[in-house]
Design a protein around this motif. Structure first.
Motif, mmCIF file in Angstrom:
data_model
loop_
_atom_site.group_PDB
_atom_site.id
_atom_site.type_symbol
_atom_site.label_atom_id
_atom_site.label_comp_id
_atom_site.label_asym_id
_atom_site.label_seq_id
_atom_site.Cartn_x
_atom_site.Cartn_y
_atom_site.Cartn_z
ATOM 1 N N GLY A 78 0.527 -1.387 0.234
ATOM 2 C CA GLY A 78 -0.288 -0.322 -0.346
ATOM 3 C C GLY A 78 0.886 1.668 0.278
ATOM 4 N N TYR A 79 2.308 1.307 0.284
ATOM 5 C CA TYR A 79 3.048 2.477 -0.097
ATOM 6 C C TYR A 79 2.738 2.714 -1.254
ATOM 7 C CZ TYR A 79 6.775 5.644 1.056
ATOM 8 O OH TYR A 79 7.032 6.595 0.661
ATOM 9 N N SER A 80 2.809 4.108 -1.762
ATOM 10 C CA SER A 80 3.034 4.669 -3.388
ATOM 11 C C SER A 80 4.405 4.773 -3.549
ATOM 12 C CB SER A 80 2.969 6.243 -3.309
ATOM 13 O OG SER A 80 1.529 7.061 -2.916
ATOM 14 N N TYR A 99 18.635 16.251 2.725
ATOM 15 C CA TYR A 99 19.451 15.451 3.637
ATOM 16 C C TYR A 99 18.885 15.961 5.029
ATOM 17 C CZ TYR A 99 23.058 15.846 6.882
ATOM 18 O OH TYR A 99 24.029 15.743 7.822
ATOM 19 N N TYR A 100 18.897 15.476 5.976
ATOM 20 C CA TYR A 100 18.440 15.650 7.584
ATOM 21 C C TYR A 100 19.405 15.437 8.183
ATOM 22 C CZ TYR A 100 13.607 15.281 4.690
ATOM 23 O OH TYR A 100 12.823 15.007 3.925
ATOM 24 N N PRO A 101 20.134 16.722 8.373
ATOM 25 C CA PRO A 101 20.867 16.687 10.155
ATOM 26 C C PRO A 101 20.331 15.947 11.038
ATOM 27 C CG PRO A 101 20.209 18.697 8.819
ATOM 28 C CD PRO A 101 19.344 17.920 8.164
ATOM 29 N N LEU A 146 16.971 2.407 7.569
ATOM 30 C CA LEU A 146 16.104 1.863 7.499
ATOM 31 C C LEU A 146 14.683 2.855 6.227
ATOM 32 C CD1 LEU A 146 15.244 -1.015 10.056
ATOM 33 C CD2 LEU A 146 17.008 -0.972 7.855
ATOM 34 N N GLY A 147 14.864 2.218 5.315
ATOM 35 C CA GLY A 147 13.802 3.402 4.232
ATOM 36 C C GLY A 147 14.099 4.555 3.620
ATOM 37 N N CYS A 148 15.890 4.731 3.318
ATOM 38 C CA CYS A 148 16.337 5.706 3.226
ATOM 39 C C CYS A 148 15.648 6.722 2.365
ATOM 40 C CB CYS A 148 18.055 5.242 3.177
ATOM 41 S SG CYS A 148 18.615 4.080 1.723
ATOM 42 N N ASN A 186 18.719 0.813 3.719
ATOM 43 C CA ASN A 186 17.922 0.001 2.883
ATOM 44 C C ASN A 186 16.790 0.533 2.107
ATOM 45 O OD1 ASN A 186 15.808 -0.016 4.955
ATOM 46 N ND2 ASN A 186 14.867 -2.234 3.486
ATOM 47 N N ASP A 187 16.138 0.073 0.541
ATOM 48 C CA ASP A 187 15.129 1.008 1.067
ATOM 49 C C ASP A 187 14.162 -0.076 -0.662
ATOM 50 O OD1 ASP A 187 13.618 4.144 0.499
ATOM 51 O OD2 ASP A 187 13.055 3.154 -0.964
ATOM 52 N N PHE A 188 12.984 -0.075 -0.419
ATOM 53 C CA PHE A 188 12.683 -0.483 -1.611
ATOM 54 C C PHE A 188 11.989 -0.667 -3.201
ATOM 55 C CE2 PHE A 188 7.855 -1.133 -0.733
ATOM 56 C CZ PHE A 188 7.536 0.206 -0.192
ATOM 57 N N MET A 189 12.704 0.380 -3.372
ATOM 58 C CA MET A 189 12.180 1.198 -4.237
ATOM 59 C C MET A 189 13.546 1.336 -4.430
ATOM 60 S SD MET A 189 9.728 4.430 -4.188
ATOM 61 C CE MET A 189 9.972 4.315 -5.971
ATOM 62 N N ALA A 247 14.940 2.161 -7.577
ATOM 63 C CA ALA A 247 16.040 4.210 -8.121
ATOM 64 C C ALA A 247 16.068 4.712 -7.155
ATOM 65 C CB ALA A 247 14.372 4.076 -8.831
ATOM 66 N N HIS A 248 16.146 4.107 -5.802
ATOM 67 C CA HIS A 248 16.462 5.139 -4.484
ATOM 68 C C HIS A 248 17.803 4.528 -4.535
ATOM 69 C CE1 HIS A 248 11.692 6.289 -2.723
ATOM 70 N NE2 HIS A 248 12.107 6.816 -4.144
ATOM 71 N N ILE A 249 17.302 3.209 -4.709
ATOM 72 C CA ILE A 249 19.006 2.536 -3.666
ATOM 73 C C ILE A 249 19.933 2.632 -5.259
ATOM 74 C CG2 ILE A 249 20.169 0.314 -3.520
ATOM 75 C CD1 ILE A 249 18.836 1.545 -1.497
ATOM 76 N N PRO A 269 12.590 -5.802 0.746
ATOM 77 C CA PRO A 269 12.349 -4.419 1.664
ATOM 78 C C PRO A 269 12.578 -5.338 3.655
ATOM 79 C CG PRO A 269 11.570 -7.248 0.659
ATOM 80 C CD PRO A 269 13.010 -6.389 0.376
ATOM 81 N N PHE A 270 11.502 -4.829 4.382
ATOM 82 C CA PHE A 270 11.897 -4.931 5.396
ATOM 83 C C PHE A 270 11.774 -6.241 5.716
ATOM 84 C CE2 PHE A 270 10.205 -0.154 5.732
ATOM 85 C CZ PHE A 270 11.242 0.803 5.527
ATOM 86 N N ALA A 271 10.789 -6.849 5.167
ATOM 87 C CA ALA A 271 10.671 -8.505 5.721
ATOM 88 C C ALA A 271 12.102 -8.837 5.372
ATOM 89 C CB ALA A 271 9.392 -8.821 5.004
ATOM 90 N N LEU A 295 14.688 5.516 11.848
ATOM 91 C CA LEU A 295 13.503 5.471 11.079
ATOM 92 C C LEU A 295 12.940 6.729 10.967
ATOM 93 C CD1 LEU A 295 12.144 2.538 12.717
ATOM 94 C CD2 LEU A 295 12.753 1.889 10.393
ATOM 95 N N HIS A 296 13.632 7.139 9.365
ATOM 96 C CA HIS A 296 13.124 8.462 9.510
ATOM 97 C C HIS A 296 11.819 8.861 7.914
ATOM 98 C CE1 HIS A 296 12.948 12.797 9.572
ATOM 99 N NE2 HIS A 296 12.930 13.068 8.855
ATOM 100 N N GLY A 297 10.700 9.440 8.480
ATOM 101 C CA GLY A 297 9.559 9.389 7.884
ATOM 102 C C GLY A 297 9.185 7.979 7.907
HETATM 103 C C1 LIG Z 1 8.610 9.027 2.898
HETATM 104 S S1 LIG Z 1 10.074 8.004 2.962
HETATM 105 C C2 LIG Z 1 11.433 8.337 3.456
HETATM 106 C C3 LIG Z 1 12.292 8.616 2.959
HETATM 107 C C4 LIG Z 1 14.062 8.922 3.502
HETATM 108 N N1 LIG Z 1 13.738 8.291 4.875
HETATM 109 C C5 LIG Z 1 13.986 10.342 3.851
HETATM 110 O O1 LIG Z 1 13.484 11.129 5.455
HETATM 111 O O2 LIG Z 1 13.774 11.648 3.166
HETATM 112 C C6 LIG Z 1 9.363 6.235 2.964
HETATM 113 C C7 LIG Z 1 10.406 5.322 2.509
HETATM 114 O O3 LIG Z 1 10.250 3.586 2.669
HETATM 115 C C8 LIG Z 1 10.311 3.113 1.826
HETATM 116 N N2 LIG Z 1 9.578 2.318 2.108
HETATM 117 C C9 LIG Z 1 8.592 2.212 2.061
HETATM 118 N N3 LIG Z 1 7.774 0.197 2.716
HETATM 119 C C10 LIG Z 1 9.159 -0.107 2.771
HETATM 120 C C11 LIG Z 1 9.543 -1.320 2.384
HETATM 121 N N4 LIG Z 1 8.337 -2.617 2.893
HETATM 122 N N5 LIG Z 1 10.323 -1.933 2.171
HETATM 123 C C12 LIG Z 1 11.633 -0.597 2.302
HETATM 124 N N6 LIG Z 1 11.292 0.160 2.010
HETATM 125 C C13 LIG Z 1 10.130 0.540 2.675
HETATM 126 C C14 LIG Z 1 10.241 3.951 1.019
HETATM 127 O O4 LIG Z 1 10.401 3.909 -0.748
HETATM 128 C C15 LIG Z 1 10.300 5.472 1.144
HETATM 129 O O5 LIG Z 1 12.135 5.611 0.540
#
Ligand SMILES: C[S@@+](CC[C@H](N)C(=O)[O-])C[C@H]1O[C@@H](n2cnc3c(N)ncnc32)[C@H](O)[C@@H]1O
Length: 495
Positions: free
Chosen positions: A7-9, A18-20, A50-52, A73-76, A78-80, A101-103, A118-120
């Motif tokens: 369900g993630y877009s 960049y997040y200090p 995680l989810g970088c 990690n990030d499951f997209m 293109a991000h990695i 993915p996280f799993a 875990l940001h955002g």
């Molecule tokens: C709102 S973004 C935040 C990205 C980054 N942490 C930031 O703050 O700029 C959430 C990130 O989590 C990744 N994400 C969401 N669900 C995920 C999953 N199940 N496994 C790995 N990455 C996931 C998305 O691809 C997205 O890049």
């Protein structure tokens, strides 16, 4: 919605911010000032984001803390791919990336970790993904290790929540376009004097903010199926499942927000013992939209003398040229003025370069207790005017990796592309420079005799001639860069 996204877009990529606040040196400082023993930021330190997203933050932090090992990690894919490309070009070997993915990442072979960020993420993913994240923490975080978690906070978000319905109702070819269409529709309702907006100042401020944000930011922030608002105590309860206990806020900016509490509010908070109820009352008083919390696994309390020793040894450095420092600061919830007589002498002293807390107190002849000086420094750190320094041991090694990354960043400025953040081996964090400043710094690196002419030639995209001198504003900018910015960048070991 396909299954792997949960369900993630994922139809468009995120912004590359960049997040200090993800700098581990800041987390360790926050833990130390709160009386906890922080992990040691040396070569054995291990950190995972995680989810970088596009990974700008982890790239900067890995380069600035080398040879400590970083994982992300990030499951997209293109991000990695973006962060992998930057890491390769910068020859950064201490950052290991994964598009699992996280799993699957929860089961990856990783060394025991000191820090996980875990940001955002926590408010933005579904329950199954959060279970995977908890499994990751249980499996990989060391005793004494910490997790940084940011989330959309209640009660701050309560009056704004319905706006998201309008965003999600928009139409378009991808989730960014749909979100932008949703914002446009919300504006039409606002212009038509829809009563919901009347008397709802937070919603009006948010709409104003949303209209300026790009579609890909909105898509990842608001368009996911899973999206939650959380009270601090909800997150405390959820993280208990991974044996994590709340330690302190990672938002050093909160220390500034405390200046906004009235005496009555402060007295009311003082009646409540530290814990979730007090945090809730504080969140009612200050009404933040986002919380950034640090949780520890088996955290160890420091004895007061040990805490004082470590604080006294911590050095601080300016992040902004002294001449540009404003003590009146606009924050998300109001304007704060730092008292000049308290803060200016410290800022003046730091103009000469990094200085330890003990040396600051000795050189200024401060008679106040240590906690008072620490509080002043916390405010300046929260205002992003100064930063705590990493230990000087290891600076030379860190400088090698940041120089390579910074060369890559500066090279990107030639083509008006790439990153706008440079890594400091002194603070472990990044410093944002606009393109012209990056070109000036590149000119300095290349011993250009005339910085303005050097930058102008590149900005023009052609060879400058005697008939095409740089405009006055660029000449002034070049002079200011040499007199104000360059000395600061030298203290941060960026120049
Ligand atoms: C709102 S973004 C935040 C990205 C980054 N942490 C930031 O703050 O700029 C959430 C990130 O989590 C990744 N994400 C969401 N669900 C995920 C999953 N199940 N496994 C790995 N990455 C996931 C998305 O691809 C997205 O890049």
């Amino acid at each position: 919605v396909s299954d792997w996204t949960r369900g993630y877009s994922t139809d468009i990529t995120y912004t590359a911010g960049y997040y200090p606040s993800l700098n581990p040196a800041l987390h360790c400082f926050a833990l130390l000032t709160a009386g906890w023993r922080p992990p040691t930021l040396d070569r054995d330190f291990t950190y995972a984001e995680l989810g970088c997203g596009h990974g700008t933050s982890v790239l900067i932090h890995a380069a600035a803390a080398a040879p400590a090992r970083f994982f992300a990690n990030d499951f997209m894919p293109a991000h990695i791919a973006t962060v992998e490309m930057h890491a390769r070009e910068a020859g950064l070997t201490t950052l290991a990336l994964s598009d699992a993915p996280f799993a699957a990442y929860a089961d990856a072979a990783l060394p025991p970790l000191d820090a996980v960020v875990l940001h955002g993420v926590w408010s933005w993913v579904d329950e199954t993904s959060r279970d995977d994240l908890l499994r990751f923490l249980r499996r990989h975080l060391k005793p004494g290790g910490y997790v940084y978690v940011s989330y959309n906070a209640l009660p701050g978000w309560a009056p704004i929540l319905p706006l998201r319905e309008l965003l999600r109702g928009g139409e378009g070819d991808d989730s960014g376009q749909r979100a932008r269409a949703g914002v446009a529709f919300a504006e039409r309702l606002y212009d038509a004097d829809a009563r919901w907006f009347a008397g709802n100042e937070p919603a009006r401020i948010m709409l104003e903010r949303l209209r300026r944000l790009p579609g890909n930011y909105l898509a990842h922030e608001y368009m996911n199926d899973a999206w939650r608002l959380l009270y601090h105590h909800d997150v405390v309860r959820e993280l208990q499942a991974a044996q994590m206990t709340f330690a302190t806020s990672a938002a050093l900016r909160d220390k500034l927000d405390d200046l906004l509490l009235t005496e009555e509010q402060q007295a009311l908070l003082d009646e409540i013992p530290a814990g979730p109820r007090r945090e809730l009352a504080r969140d009612f008083c200050l009404n933040p939209l986002l919380r950034r919390d640090l949780f520890l696994r088996d955290g160890v309390r420091l004895h007061a003398t040990e805490q004082a020793r470590r604080l006294n040894e911590t050095s601080f450095v300016l992040l902004v040229p002294r001449s540009r420092v404003e003590l009146r600061l606009a924050g998300p919830i109001g304007t704060v003025t730092l008292p000049h007589e308290v803060h200016a002498p410290i800022l003046d002293l730091l103009r000469d370069g990094p200085c330890s807390l003990a040396a600051i107190r000795a050189r200024l002849g401060l008679q106040e207790d240590l906690a008072t000086t620490v509080r002043t420094l916390e405010l300046l750190v929260g205002a992003e005017l100064i930063a705590p320094c990493l230990p000087t041991a290891g600076l030379a090694a860190r400088r090698e990796t940041t120089t390579r990354l910074n060369d890559h960043v500066l090279q990107g400025a030639l083509a008006e592309s790439g990153l706008d953040v440079l890594a400091s081996p002194v603070t472990g964090g990044g410093v944002r420079l606009d393109r012209v400043e990056r070109l000036f710094l590149l000119g300095v690196r290349r011993n250009a005799p005339d910085l303005a002419a050097f930058a102008w030639r590149i900005l023009q995209g052609k060879a400058a001639t005697a008939n095409d001198p740089p405009p006055l504003v660029l000449r002034d900018g070049g002079q200011r860069f040499l007199s104000e910015m360059l000395p600061l960048l030298q203290q941060l070991a960026i120049a």
